[in-house]
Design an enzyme around this catalytic site. Structure first.
Site, PDB file in Angstrom:
ATOM      1  N   LYS A   9      14.362  74.829  60.610  1.00 26.66           N
ATOM      2  CA  LYS A   9      14.217  75.657  59.410  1.00 26.66           C
ATOM      3  C   LYS A   9      14.388  77.142  59.759  1.00 26.66           C
ATOM      4  O   LYS A   9      14.374  77.523  60.939  1.00 26.66           O
ATOM      5  CB  LYS A   9      12.840  75.377  58.780  1.00 26.66           C
ATOM      6  CG  LYS A   9      12.683  73.918  58.293  1.00 26.66           C
ATOM      7  CD  LYS A   9      11.316  73.701  57.652  1.00 26.66           C
ATOM      8  CE  LYS A   9      11.145  72.254  57.208  1.00 26.66           C
ATOM      9  NZ  LYS A   9       9.841  72.038  56.499  1.00 26.66           N
ATOM     10  N   TYR A  49      14.416  68.633  48.287  1.00 25.56           N
ATOM     11  CA  TYR A  49      12.970  68.586  48.075  1.00 25.56           C
ATOM     12  C   TYR A  49      12.606  68.221  46.633  1.00 25.56           C
ATOM     13  O   TYR A  49      11.514  68.580  46.160  1.00 25.56           O
ATOM     14  CB  TYR A  49      12.345  69.927  48.480  1.00 25.56           C
ATOM     15  CG  TYR A  49      12.254  70.127  49.984  1.00 25.56           C
ATOM     16  CD1 TYR A  49      11.665  69.158  50.812  1.00 25.56           C
ATOM     17  CD2 TYR A  49      12.729  71.279  50.588  1.00 25.56           C
ATOM     18  CE1 TYR A  49      11.575  69.324  52.178  1.00 25.56           C
ATOM     19  CE2 TYR A  49      12.638  71.463  51.968  1.00 25.56           C
ATOM     20  CZ  TYR A  49      12.061  70.478  52.759  1.00 25.56           C
ATOM     21  OH  TYR A  49      11.961  70.659  54.123  1.00 25.56           O
ATOM     22  N   ASN A 112       6.974  75.345  58.848  1.00 25.90           N
ATOM     23  CA  ASN A 112       6.586  74.430  59.925  1.00 25.90           C
ATOM     24  C   ASN A 112       7.780  74.001  60.787  1.00 25.90           C
ATOM     25  O   ASN A 112       7.821  72.902  61.316  1.00 25.90           O
ATOM     26  CB  ASN A 112       5.820  73.231  59.347  1.00 25.90           C
ATOM     27  CG  ASN A 112       6.632  72.473  58.313  1.00 25.90           C
ATOM     28  OD1 ASN A 112       7.832  72.703  58.184  1.00 25.90           O
ATOM     29  ND2 ASN A 112       6.002  71.562  57.600  1.00 25.90           N
ATOM     30  N   HIS A 115      12.493  69.995  59.881  1.00 19.54           N
ATOM     31  CA  HIS A 115      12.510  68.841  58.976  1.00 19.54           C
ATOM     32  C   HIS A 115      13.082  67.638  59.708  1.00 19.54           C
ATOM     33  O   HIS A 115      14.028  67.780  60.482  1.00 19.54           O
ATOM     34  CB  HIS A 115      13.405  69.118  57.751  1.00 19.54           C
ATOM     35  CG  HIS A 115      13.739  67.856  56.992  1.00 19.54           C
ATOM     36  ND1 HIS A 115      12.871  67.297  56.082  1.00 19.54           N
ATOM     37  CD2 HIS A 115      14.807  67.007  57.073  1.00 19.54           C
ATOM     38  CE1 HIS A 115      13.408  66.166  55.609  1.00 19.54           C
ATOM     39  NE2 HIS A 115      14.579  65.976  56.186  1.00 19.54           N
ATOM     40  N   GLU A 126      20.445  62.040  53.461  1.00 16.08           N
ATOM     41  CA  GLU A 126      20.382  63.428  53.933  1.00 16.08           C
ATOM     42  C   GLU A 126      21.575  63.776  54.822  1.00 16.08           C
ATOM     43  O   GLU A 126      22.072  64.907  54.784  1.00 16.08           O
ATOM     44  CB  GLU A 126      19.047  63.658  54.671  1.00 16.08           C
ATOM     45  CG  GLU A 126      17.863  63.585  53.713  1.00 16.08           C
ATOM     46  CD  GLU A 126      16.503  63.668  54.381  1.00 16.08           C
ATOM     47  OE1 GLU A 126      16.425  63.717  55.633  1.00 16.08           O
ATOM     48  OE2 GLU A 126      15.494  63.686  53.653  1.00 16.08           O
TER      49      GLU A 126
HETATM   50  P1  DAT Z   1       7.507  66.715  55.871  1.00 15.05           P
HETATM   51  O1  DAT Z   1       8.277  67.988  56.083  1.00 15.05           O
HETATM   52  O2  DAT Z   1       6.502  66.475  56.967  1.00 15.05           O
HETATM   53  O3  DAT Z   1       8.386  65.525  55.617  1.00 15.05           O
HETATM   54  P2  DAT Z   1       6.929  66.772  53.012  1.00 15.05           P
HETATM   55  O4  DAT Z   1       8.228  66.042  52.809  1.00 15.05           O
HETATM   56  O5  DAT Z   1       5.708  66.216  52.361  1.00 15.05           O
HETATM   57  O6  DAT Z   1       6.594  66.918  54.569  1.00 15.05           O
HETATM   58  O7  DAT Z   1       7.076  68.272  52.531  1.00 15.05           O
HETATM   59  C1  DAT Z   1       8.263  68.969  52.731  1.00 15.05           C
HETATM   60  C2  DAT Z   1       7.957  70.405  53.072  1.00 15.05           C
HETATM   61  O8  DAT Z   1       7.275  71.038  51.985  1.00 15.05           O
HETATM   62  C3  DAT Z   1       7.011  70.592  54.265  1.00 15.05           C
HETATM   63  O9  DAT Z   1       7.665  70.465  55.504  1.00 15.05           O
HETATM   64  C4  DAT Z   1       6.508  71.981  54.021  1.00 15.05           C
HETATM   65  C5  DAT Z   1       6.373  72.028  52.499  1.00 15.05           C
HETATM   66  N1  DAT Z   1       4.984  71.676  52.136  1.00 15.05           N
HETATM   67  C6  DAT Z   1       4.465  70.429  52.053  1.00 15.05           C
HETATM   68  N2  DAT Z   1       3.170  70.466  51.721  1.00 15.05           N
HETATM   69  C7  DAT Z   1       2.870  71.783  51.593  1.00 15.05           C
HETATM   70  C8  DAT Z   1       1.681  72.510  51.258  1.00 15.05           C
HETATM   71  N3  DAT Z   1       0.531  71.884  50.978  1.00 15.05           N
HETATM   72  N4  DAT Z   1       1.769  73.862  51.212  1.00 15.05           N
HETATM   73  C9  DAT Z   1       2.916  74.515  51.473  1.00 15.05           C
HETATM   74  N5  DAT Z   1       4.067  73.899  51.789  1.00 15.05           N
HETATM   75  C10 DAT Z   1       4.044  72.558  51.850  1.00 15.05           C
HETATM   76 MG    MG Z   2       9.556  65.025  54.017  1.00 13.97          MG
END
Ligand code: DAT
Ligand code: MG
Length: 135
Positions: A9, A49, A112, A115, A126
């Site tokens: 990212k 997303y 974080n 991805h 994807e």
């Molecule tokens: P992952 O990236 O572990 O697959 P996800 O698909 O649930 O997790 O979410 C996608 C992204 O969205 C994640 O990497 C960061 C953002 N995100 C998820 N939960 C969040 C939160 N509670 N606050 C802020 N950003 C968040």
């Molecule tokens: Mg995810």
């Protein structure tokens, strides 16, 4: 043999962690099958997303992911999706185990670093989304 889609990212690229992040997948045993630096457009991120579009952080997530380029990679190997998620660690870096990318390198839930696809089916979707030029 299976495949997963990885994105380093914008925070990972800006912090100059691309080599470290990709190296962790390589050392674990996954192989880079395709790799590029790319500026994502809003529409692609909104599609990627879409499952989160009702969350309060969605707007911030889209602007974060489009603020500067990402590194997109196709990684291949045995259980690529599961291994990829293991190397990445939990979504919230505070819950990610030390030794994982997020556990070692991140603090923020939103920013974080990386991805990784969460299922074989999503990996193929994807890969098409981010590597449409591969047909
Ligand atoms: P992952 O990236 O572990 O697959 P996800 O698909 O649930 O997790 O979410 C996608 C992204 O969205 C994640 O990497 C960061 C953002 N995100 C998820 N939960 C969040 C939160 N509670 N606050 C802020 N950003 C968040
Ligand atoms: Mg995810």
């Amino acid at each position: 043999m299976s495949r997963t889609l990885i994105l380093v990212k914008p925070d990972g690229v800006q912090r100059q962690l691309v080599g470290d992040v990709l190296g962790r997948f390589e050392r674990k045993g996954l192989k880079i099958a395709a790799l590029k630096l790319v500026q994502l457009q809003t529409a692609v991120v909104e599609e990627h997303y879409a499952h989160l579009n009702d969350k309060p952080f969605f707007g911030e997530l889209v602007s974060f992911m489009t603020q500067s380029p990402v590194v997109a990679a196709i990684l291949e190997g045995d259980s690529a999706v599961e291994v990829g998620r293991q190397v990445i660690g939990a979504t919230n870096p505070l819950e990610a185990t030390m030794g994982s990318i997020r556990g070692d390198l991140a603090i923020s839930a939103g920013e974080n670093i990386v991805h990784g696809s969460d299922s074989d089916e999503n990996a193929e979707i994807e890969i098409k989304r981010f590597f449409s030029e591969l047909g």
